[in-house]
Design a protein around this motif. Structure first.
Motif, short mmCIF file in Angstrom:
data_model
loop_
_atom_site.label_atom_id
_atom_site.label_comp_id
_atom_site.label_asym_id
_atom_site.label_seq_id
_atom_site.Cartn_x
_atom_site.Cartn_y
_atom_site.Cartn_z
N TYR A 49 0.81 -1.20 0.00
CA TYR A 49 0.00 0.00 0.00
C TYR A 49 0.85 1.26 0.00
CZ TYR A 49 -2.83 3.80 1.75
OH TYR A 49 -3.41 5.03 1.92
N THR A 50 1.77 1.39 0.92
CA THR A 50 2.55 2.62 1.07
C THR A 50 3.41 2.88 -0.15
OG1 THR A 50 2.58 2.37 3.46
CG2 THR A 50 4.23 3.81 2.51
N ALA A 51 4.14 1.88 -0.60
CA ALA A 51 5.04 2.09 -1.73
C ALA A 51 4.26 2.48 -2.98
CB ALA A 51 5.87 0.83 -1.98
N ARG A 52 3.21 1.76 -3.28
CA ARG A 52 2.44 2.05 -4.49
C ARG A 52 1.67 3.36 -4.38
NH1 ARG A 52 -0.86 -3.18 -5.60
NH2 ARG A 52 -0.52 -3.44 -3.41
N THR A 53 1.15 3.65 -3.21
CA THR A 53 0.40 4.89 -3.02
C THR A 53 1.30 6.11 -3.18
OG1 THR A 53 -1.14 3.78 -1.55
CG2 THR A 53 -1.09 6.18 -1.45
N SER A 54 2.50 6.05 -2.62
CA SER A 54 3.40 7.19 -2.76
C SER A 54 3.80 7.41 -4.22
CB SER A 54 4.64 7.00 -1.89
OG SER A 54 5.38 5.89 -2.32
N LEU A 55 4.03 6.35 -4.95
CA LEU A 55 4.39 6.49 -6.37
C LEU A 55 3.21 7.00 -7.20
CD1 LEU A 55 6.60 3.32 -6.81
CD2 LEU A 55 7.35 5.69 -6.53
N SER A 56 2.02 6.54 -6.89
CA SER A 56 0.83 7.04 -7.58
C SER A 56 0.62 8.51 -7.29
CB SER A 56 -0.41 6.25 -7.16
OG SER A 56 -0.33 4.93 -7.58
N TYR A 57 0.86 8.91 -6.05
CA TYR A 57 0.72 10.30 -5.66
C TYR A 57 1.68 11.18 -6.45
CZ TYR A 57 0.54 14.44 -2.70
OH TYR A 57 0.40 15.72 -2.25
N LEU A 124 2.95 10.23 3.77
CA LEU A 124 3.04 8.81 4.13
C LEU A 124 4.38 8.54 4.81
CD1 LEU A 124 1.86 7.13 0.81
CD2 LEU A 124 0.66 7.02 2.96
N SER A 125 4.43 7.52 5.63
CA SER A 125 5.69 7.06 6.19
C SER A 125 6.38 6.15 5.20
CB SER A 125 5.46 6.29 7.50
OG SER A 125 4.93 7.14 8.47
N VAL A 126 7.65 6.41 4.94
CA VAL A 126 8.43 5.58 4.02
C VAL A 126 9.80 5.32 4.64
CG1 VAL A 126 7.28 6.37 1.92
CG2 VAL A 126 9.29 7.57 2.73
N GLU A 127 10.40 4.21 4.27
CA GLU A 127 11.74 3.89 4.73
C GLU A 127 12.78 4.58 3.85
OE1 GLU A 127 14.44 2.47 7.31
OE2 GLU A 127 12.27 2.22 7.51
N ASP A 128 12.53 4.55 2.54
CA ASP A 128 13.47 5.15 1.59
C ASP A 128 12.69 5.62 0.37
OD1 ASP A 128 16.02 5.86 0.56
OD2 ASP A 128 16.06 4.04 -0.63
N SER A 142 11.61 5.60 -6.86
CA SER A 142 11.61 4.32 -6.15
C SER A 142 11.26 4.57 -4.69
CB SER A 142 12.98 3.64 -6.22
OG SER A 142 13.31 3.34 -7.55
N CYS A 143 10.46 3.67 -4.14
CA CYS A 143 10.02 3.82 -2.75
C CYS A 143 10.13 2.48 -2.04
CB CYS A 143 8.57 4.32 -2.72
SG CYS A 143 7.95 4.52 -1.04
N THR A 144 10.62 2.51 -0.81
CA THR A 144 10.64 1.34 0.06
C THR A 144 9.84 1.70 1.30
OG1 THR A 144 12.85 0.76 -0.72
CG2 THR A 144 12.10 -0.30 1.31
N ASP A 145 8.83 0.87 1.62
CA ASP A 145 8.01 1.18 2.79
C ASP A 145 8.64 0.61 4.05
OD1 ASP A 145 7.40 -1.53 2.77
OD2 ASP A 145 5.34 -1.27 2.13
N ASP A 147 7.95 -1.88 5.77
CA ASP A 147 8.03 -3.34 5.80
C ASP A 147 9.06 -3.89 4.82
OD1 ASP A 147 6.00 -3.63 7.74
OD2 ASP A 147 4.49 -3.29 6.18
N GLY A 148 9.78 -3.00 4.12
CA GLY A 148 10.82 -3.43 3.20
C GLY A 148 10.33 -3.72 1.79
N GLN A 149 9.04 -3.47 1.51
CA GLN A 149 8.51 -3.67 0.17
C GLN A 149 8.94 -2.51 -0.71
OE1 GLN A 149 6.68 -6.40 -0.85
NE2 GLN A 149 7.18 -7.21 1.15
N GLU A 150 9.46 -2.82 -1.88
CA GLU A 150 9.97 -1.79 -2.77
C GLU A 150 9.16 -1.75 -4.05
OE1 GLU A 150 14.06 -0.44 -5.07
OE2 GLU A 150 14.15 -1.95 -3.49
N ALA A 151 8.93 -0.54 -4.54
CA ALA A 151 8.23 -0.34 -5.81
C ALA A 151 8.91 0.82 -6.52
CB ALA A 151 6.76 -0.05 -5.58
#
Length: 163
Positions: A49-57, A124-128, A142-145, A147-151
């Protein structure tokens, strides 16, 4: 006349019971498989959710502000930022989208004013989160949430001609 008496066989009782048992086991197996599929689908959906939402935003913000020279990548206050320039009533405003303290933030300010990265509104909170220009009118994000999921995604600017 002869009375015919039917003899009851054990098979007459065991066959329907065995059939019912097989049906019950099959139904239970289908329910357990469906539960596992549903669980993994919802887990994957929430993890990304976080990774994809930030990229869509980011993509949507770029498309909303797609005008010649109004989209760029730069830095301010030590943060890499997507910079979207706007002209309102003859004044220049800029929207900065950046990461500060593991938060994707947005800051809308009039050009020339003093501001810091901590002033932005958290999205949103993101790791990277990283951004880089690829070639003329193309950017990669590129976004990493947490939980370590990257998109990642590539966004093209359409102003100035068709890509």
């Amino acid at each position: 006349m002869q009375n015919k008496t039917q003899r009851s066989h054990m098979v007459d009782f065991l066959f329907p019971v065995a059939l019912l048992f097989v049906f019950a086991l099959s139904a239970l197996a289908v329910i357990l498989l469906a539960t596992e599929v549903y669980r993994s689908t919802t887990e994957n959906s929430s993890l990304n959710y976080t990774a994809r939402t930030s990229l869509s935003y980011i993509s949507e913000k770029i498309h909303q502000n797609d005008a010649e020279g109004d989209v760029s990548i730069g830095t301010f206050d030590g943060c890499d930022a997507l910079i979207l320039q706007h002209n309102y009533n003859g004044a220049v405003y800029k929207t900065y989208i950046y990461v500060y303290e593991n938060e994707l933030k947005e800051l809308f300010v009039k050009d020339g004013l003093e501001f810091t990265a901590s002033m932005g509104k958290s999205i949103l909170s993101v790791e990277d989160f990283s951004m880089r220009p690829l070639k003329d009118r193309m950017f990669q994000f590129s976004c990493t949430d947490a939980d370590g999921q990257e998109a990642s995604t590539v966004v093209g600017i359409r102003s100035g001609g068709i890509l």
